[in-house]
Design an enzyme around this catalytic site. Structure first.
Site, PDB file in Angstrom:
ATOM      1  N   LYS A 165      22.225 -16.158  27.492  1.00 15.67           N
ATOM      2  CA  LYS A 165      22.344 -17.589  27.837  1.00 15.67           C
ATOM      3  C   LYS A 165      21.857 -18.463  26.691  1.00 15.67           C
ATOM      4  O   LYS A 165      21.679 -19.662  26.835  1.00 15.67           O
ATOM      5  CB  LYS A 165      21.511 -17.911  29.078  1.00 15.67           C
ATOM      6  CG  LYS A 165      21.902 -17.153  30.315  1.00 15.67           C
ATOM      7  CD  LYS A 165      20.981 -17.583  31.472  1.00 15.67           C
ATOM      8  CE  LYS A 165      21.115 -16.667  32.660  1.00 15.67           C
ATOM      9  NZ  LYS A 165      19.987 -16.816  33.586  1.00 15.67           N
TER      10      LYS A 165
ATOM     11  N   HIS B   9      12.457   0.621   8.683  1.00 16.22           N
ATOM     12  CA  HIS B   9      12.375   1.316   9.975  1.00 16.22           C
ATOM     13  C   HIS B   9      11.125   2.184   9.859  1.00 16.22           C
ATOM     14  O   HIS B   9      11.199   3.389   9.648  1.00 16.22           O
ATOM     15  CB  HIS B   9      13.645   2.152  10.161  1.00 16.22           C
ATOM     16  CG  HIS B   9      13.810   2.755  11.521  1.00 16.22           C
ATOM     17  ND1 HIS B   9      12.805   2.790  12.460  1.00 16.22           N
ATOM     18  CD2 HIS B   9      14.879   3.365  12.091  1.00 16.22           C
ATOM     19  CE1 HIS B   9      13.269   3.382  13.556  1.00 16.22           C
ATOM     20  NE2 HIS B   9      14.514   3.742  13.349  1.00 16.22           N
TER      21      HIS B   9
ATOM     22  N   ARG C  82      17.314   7.318  20.110  1.00 11.41           N
ATOM     23  CA  ARG C  82      16.040   7.987  19.808  1.00 11.41           C
ATOM     24  C   ARG C  82      14.849   7.034  19.782  1.00 11.41           C
ATOM     25  O   ARG C  82      13.824   7.289  20.418  1.00 11.41           O
ATOM     26  CB  ARG C  82      16.119   8.684  18.440  1.00 11.41           C
ATOM     27  CG  ARG C  82      16.896   9.971  18.453  1.00 11.41           C
ATOM     28  CD  ARG C  82      17.533  10.207  17.101  1.00 11.41           C
ATOM     29  NE  ARG C  82      18.715   9.356  17.035  1.00 11.41           N
ATOM     30  CZ  ARG C  82      19.940   9.778  17.305  1.00 11.41           C
ATOM     31  NH1 ARG C  82      20.138  11.047  17.537  1.00 11.41           N
ATOM     32  NH2 ARG C  82      20.967   8.956  17.297  1.00 11.41           N
ATOM     33  N   THR C  83      14.976   5.949  19.020  1.00 10.97           N
ATOM     34  CA  THR C  83      13.806   5.093  18.800  1.00 10.97           C
ATOM     35  C   THR C  83      13.351   4.465  20.120  1.00 10.97           C
ATOM     36  O   THR C  83      12.167   4.496  20.474  1.00 10.97           O
ATOM     37  CB  THR C  83      14.133   4.012  17.751  1.00 10.97           C
ATOM     38  OG1 THR C  83      14.668   4.665  16.588  1.00 10.97           O
ATOM     39  CG2 THR C  83      12.898   3.235  17.344  1.00 10.97           C
TER      40      THR C  83
ATOM     41  N   ARG D 267      13.934  -4.255  17.760  1.00 14.16           N
ATOM     42  CA  ARG D 267      15.005  -3.876  16.809  1.00 14.16           C
ATOM     43  C   ARG D 267      15.973  -5.043  16.732  1.00 14.16           C
ATOM     44  O   ARG D 267      16.392  -5.573  17.767  1.00 14.16           O
ATOM     45  CB  ARG D 267      15.735  -2.614  17.276  1.00 14.16           C
ATOM     46  CG  ARG D 267      16.976  -2.321  16.437  1.00 14.16           C
ATOM     47  CD  ARG D 267      17.582  -0.975  16.706  1.00 14.16           C
ATOM     48  NE  ARG D 267      16.787   0.088  16.123  1.00 14.16           N
ATOM     49  CZ  ARG D 267      17.200   1.356  16.029  1.00 14.16           C
ATOM     50  NH1 ARG D 267      18.393   1.696  16.488  1.00 14.16           N
ATOM     51  NH2 ARG D 267      16.436   2.269  15.485  1.00 14.16           N
TER      52      ARG D 267
END
Ligand code: NCD
Length: 319
Positions: free
Chosen positions: A94, A145, A66-67, A116
């Site tokens: 890497k 959030h 969703r986000t 995130r």
């Protein structure tokens, strides 16, 4: 659209969106009010705002449906260019550091970076390193959030009419939930009361220090609540043994239609997703759109993110 972006901008002058803990009630309302107008206009951008030269990149070091997609969707509604750092296929694999990743995205011309990360505080570090990009927290560990907090507040206001005297029970794995914290900060500032409810291992009494009431009895929480926000058991963040079994959790804490029938005061059941159907919420509640807003929250998330990006980008250079 009724409100000029310039007018709202005077109510909202932040460069980054890191968490709601230090936001004012005015700033929260600036986003909710503009989001209402965006939604009413059929998810169209605020009039007179041209962001076609601007760009947004999502950088998600944890999974998301969703986000991530709604930030991308909101940016496209605003006519922005979008990019997505596919972490698994990127130079992060890497060993590239978070700092170099942020500086690289910025050098590519991204004005907004939605981050995130599993580590609480990662977006705050990114905000220190970024030279001119706006950093938006898309969820940092168990911490915050903020855009979920805003879209949940938006949904509650739309469904119930307002926050004054509103009682919101947040039920589930509070300890590991960034959604619980961002909901709490928004709701307290808007004048609602918050009750956290869950087993003692996932909802300790010490959380009362944040300003919510804490109960381990779902009956007690449901008997006072107008709105119930149901949270997922965050299995990926817990040590083993915090709950005896999912079956037992369901027996004590699941939101079921039988339980709701005993508490007609509960007018709205929310869930940020992803749901564990049959664990914290029963499918018949989740699928009943009259009481449960789980999919509506997703649509509202788009309106809220359009509004937030419009506010963030309407003041800086290039606009
Ligand atoms: C939440 C998250 O990732 O913090 N989901 C979301 O963004 N809608 C909640 C969760 O993972 O349970």
């Amino acid at each position: 659209m009724a409100t000029a972006v310039g007018e709202l901008r005077t109510r909202f002058a932040r460069r980054h969106v890191l968490g709601l803990e230090d936001w004012t009630r005015e700033e929260i309302l600036a986003v909710l009010d503009l989001a209402s107008e965006v939604k009413r206009a059929g998810l169209r951008p605020p009039e007179g705002l041209n962001l076609s030269g601007r760009a947004l990149c999502t950088a998600f070091f944890e999974p998301s449906t969703r986000t991530r997609l709604s930030f991308e969707g909101a940016a496209k509604i605003l006519g922005m260019r979008t990019g997505d750092l596919s972490v698994e296929a990127s130079s992060v694999k890497k060993g590239e550091s978070l700092k170099d990743t942020i500086l690289t995205l910025e050098a590519m011309g991204f004005d907004v970076i939605v981050l995130r990360h599993r580590s609480a505080g990662a977006p705050h570090l990114a905000a220190r390193w970024a030279r001119k990009a706006h950093i938006v927290n898309g969820g940092d560990g168990c911490h915050e959030h903020p855009t979920q907090g805003l879209l949940d507040a938006f949904t509650m206001r739309e469904r119930t009419g307002g926050f004054e005297g509103l009682k919101v029970a947040i039920v589930g794995d509070i300890l590991h939930s960034r959604v619980a914290r961002s909901n709490l900060w928004a709701l307290l500032k808007l004048g609602a009361e918050v009750v956290f409810c869950g087993p003692p291992t996932l909802c300790p009494k010490s959380l009362e220090a944040l300003g919510a009431k804490v109960t381990h009895s779902l009956e007690e929480a449901l008997s006072v609540a107008d709105v119930v926000n149901v949270l997922r058991i965050q299995r990926e963040r817990q040590q083993a043994g915090l709950i005896p079994s999912l079956k037992e959790y369901h027996r004590e804490y699941a939101i079921t239609s039988r339980r709701l029938a005993r508490h007609p005061n509960v007018k709205l059941v929310m869930h940020p997703g992803p749901m564990n159907r049959g664990v914290e919420i029963d499918p018949e509640v989740a699928d009943d759109e009259r009481i449960c807003s789980v999919t509506e929250q997703v649509t509202n998330g788009l309106a809220v993110r359009v509004a937030l990006l419009a506010l963030l980008l309407s003041g800086g250079e290039g606009e």
